[in-house]
Design a protein around this motif. Structure first.
Motif, short mmCIF file in Angstrom:
data_model
loop_
_atom_site.label_atom_id
_atom_site.label_comp_id
_atom_site.label_asym_id
_atom_site.label_seq_id
_atom_site.Cartn_x
_atom_site.Cartn_y
_atom_site.Cartn_z
N ALA A 184 -4.73 -4.59 -8.16
CA ALA A 184 -5.30 -5.54 -7.92
C ALA A 184 -4.82 -6.47 -6.62
O ALA A 184 -5.60 -6.92 -6.20
CB ALA A 184 -4.91 -6.48 -9.15
N ALA A 185 -3.38 -6.20 -6.45
CA ALA A 185 -2.85 -6.73 -5.31
C ALA A 185 -3.62 -6.38 -4.09
O ALA A 185 -3.76 -7.08 -2.97
CB ALA A 185 -1.17 -6.81 -5.11
N LEU A 186 -3.65 -5.01 -3.77
CA LEU A 186 -4.58 -4.14 -2.73
C LEU A 186 -6.02 -4.91 -2.63
O LEU A 186 -6.41 -5.26 -1.48
CB LEU A 186 -4.43 -2.58 -2.93
N GLU A 187 -6.54 -4.99 -3.61
CA GLU A 187 -7.96 -5.61 -3.52
C GLU A 187 -7.89 -6.96 -3.01
O GLU A 187 -8.83 -7.52 -2.16
CB GLU A 187 -8.68 -5.73 -5.04
N MET A 190 -6.14 -0.06 4.90
CA MET A 190 -5.66 -0.39 3.77
C MET A 190 -5.00 0.74 2.91
O MET A 190 -4.18 0.47 2.03
CB MET A 190 -6.85 -1.06 2.97
N TYR A 191 -5.67 1.99 3.30
CA TYR A 191 -4.88 3.05 2.72
C TYR A 191 -3.40 3.19 3.17
O TYR A 191 -2.72 3.70 2.46
CB TYR A 191 -5.83 4.34 3.05
N ILE A 192 -3.20 3.01 4.48
CA ILE A 192 -2.00 3.07 5.26
C ILE A 192 -0.99 1.87 4.55
O ILE A 192 0.12 2.15 4.35
CB ILE A 192 -2.12 2.93 6.80
N VAL A 193 -1.67 0.75 4.32
CA VAL A 193 -0.91 -0.22 3.78
C VAL A 193 -0.32 0.19 2.16
O VAL A 193 0.83 -0.14 1.94
CB VAL A 193 -1.76 -1.57 3.60
N TRP A 194 -1.51 0.68 1.63
CA TRP A 194 -0.91 1.10 0.23
C TRP A 194 0.08 2.26 0.34
O TRP A 194 1.19 2.38 -0.57
CB TRP A 194 -2.13 1.82 -0.34
N GLN A 195 0.06 2.98 1.21
CA GLN A 195 1.07 4.24 1.27
C GLN A 195 2.45 3.72 2.09
O GLN A 195 3.51 4.22 1.27
CB GLN A 195 0.70 5.21 2.36
N LYS A 196 2.50 2.57 2.88
CA LYS A 196 3.81 2.36 3.28
C LYS A 196 4.34 0.99 2.87
O LYS A 196 5.45 0.57 3.22
CB LYS A 196 3.51 2.08 5.03
N ALA A 197 3.51 0.42 2.06
CA ALA A 197 4.05 -1.11 1.46
C ALA A 197 5.46 -1.11 0.91
O ALA A 197 6.23 -2.17 1.23
CB ALA A 197 3.11 -1.66 0.49
N ARG A 202 -9.04 -10.51 1.76
CA ARG A 202 -8.54 -11.43 2.53
C ARG A 202 -8.62 -11.23 4.01
O ARG A 202 -9.05 -12.00 5.07
CB ARG A 202 -6.93 -11.92 2.29
N TYR A 203 -8.28 -9.83 4.09
CA TYR A 203 -8.33 -9.29 5.72
C TYR A 203 -9.56 -8.74 6.14
O TYR A 203 -9.57 -8.09 7.39
CB TYR A 203 -7.09 -8.39 5.92
N TYR A 204 -10.61 -8.26 5.36
CA TYR A 204 -11.65 -7.53 5.34
C TYR A 204 -12.27 -8.05 6.90
O TYR A 204 -12.52 -7.21 7.80
CB TYR A 204 -12.52 -7.48 4.46
N ARG A 248 4.46 -6.40 -1.40
CA ARG A 248 5.39 -6.09 -2.03
C ARG A 248 4.92 -5.37 -3.45
O ARG A 248 5.42 -4.37 -4.13
CB ARG A 248 6.67 -7.17 -2.39
N ARG A 249 3.91 -6.27 -3.98
CA ARG A 249 3.12 -5.80 -5.27
C ARG A 249 2.43 -4.65 -5.12
O ARG A 249 2.57 -3.70 -5.86
CB ARG A 249 2.18 -7.04 -5.86
N ILE A 250 1.76 -4.10 -3.93
CA ILE A 250 1.06 -3.22 -3.70
C ILE A 250 2.15 -2.02 -3.59
O ILE A 250 1.84 -0.64 -3.87
CB ILE A 250 0.33 -3.30 -2.51
#
Length: 202
Positions: A29-32, A64-71, A37-39, A21-23
């Motif tokens: 920072a939340a994305l990082e 992670m780019y898709i997570v950033w886009q779709k979060a 955590r998932y790397y 949700r923060r992403i």
């Protein structure tokens, strides 16, 4: 919170969805934190499917780019890990299309030169043995086996992650086990039981 296997993933993933949700609000920072955590989890999963180590970094970054886009638009209807691993599955299959399938897969003869084990769970959790065994499967079968035995996901969650019917997940698991059972006497040094032989022929 309950850990699942050695992955560090939890049954209660409220904290992960809070990060997502923060992403969605643009919090880098939340994305990082989510990336760190998932790397390792994603690298292992992608390597299992693609069998190409050089693809791991590329695919994880894509995920992670898709997570950033779709979060921001994603509704938490399942585990956070289910959603993230589902994205990784699709990106891994695309990487295979780009780079070719199973270029470093072992052949059947190599797969038979393995140490003995007594149980299917041991088969997929013992590192050297698992790498050989997984090479006998298709990328789709490897994904299901990995999600079941390593991540501990039920078929229903796997169906969500892979965006396919639950029966398709069960079919892939059946054929994966059937494929491995063909080599069971050689892999284990034991004779396949009559019931198992019937399962192979089913």
């Amino acid at each position: 919170m309950t850990a699942v296997g050695e992955t560090g993933l939890r049954d209660d993933e409220t904290a992960d969805w809070a990060l997502i949700r923060r992403i969605g609000d643009g919090d880098e920072a939340a994305l990082e934190r989510l990336y760190k955590r998932y790397y390792a989890i994603l690298c292992r999963f992608v390597l299992r499917i693609t069998r190409r180590p050089e693809c791991c970094e590329e695919v994880v970054n894509d995920v992670m780019y898709i997570v950033w886009q779709k979060a921001a638009a994603t509704t938490p209807l399942s585990r956070a890990s289910t959603w993230i691993l589902g994205i990784a599955h699709k990106r891994a299959l695309k990487a295979i299309e780009r780079h070719g399938r199973d270029s470093i897969a072992v052949n059947d003869r190599e797969a038979l030169e393995l140490a003995a084990t007594d149980d299917m769970t041991d088969l997929v959790s013992t590192t050297s043995l698992a790498e050989k065994a997984f090479a006998l499967l298709t990328p789709e079968q490897r994904a299901v086996m990995e999600l079941v035995y390593y991540h501990g996901l039920p078929y229903q969650d796997i169906a969500v992650a892979l965006e396919c019917p639950e029966n398709t997940v069960k079919t892939r698991m059946f054929h994966a086990r059937k494929r491995l059972r063909v080599f069971w006497p050689e892999l284990t040094g034991q004779v396949v039981a009559a019931g198992d032989a019937q399962e192979v022929d089913a």
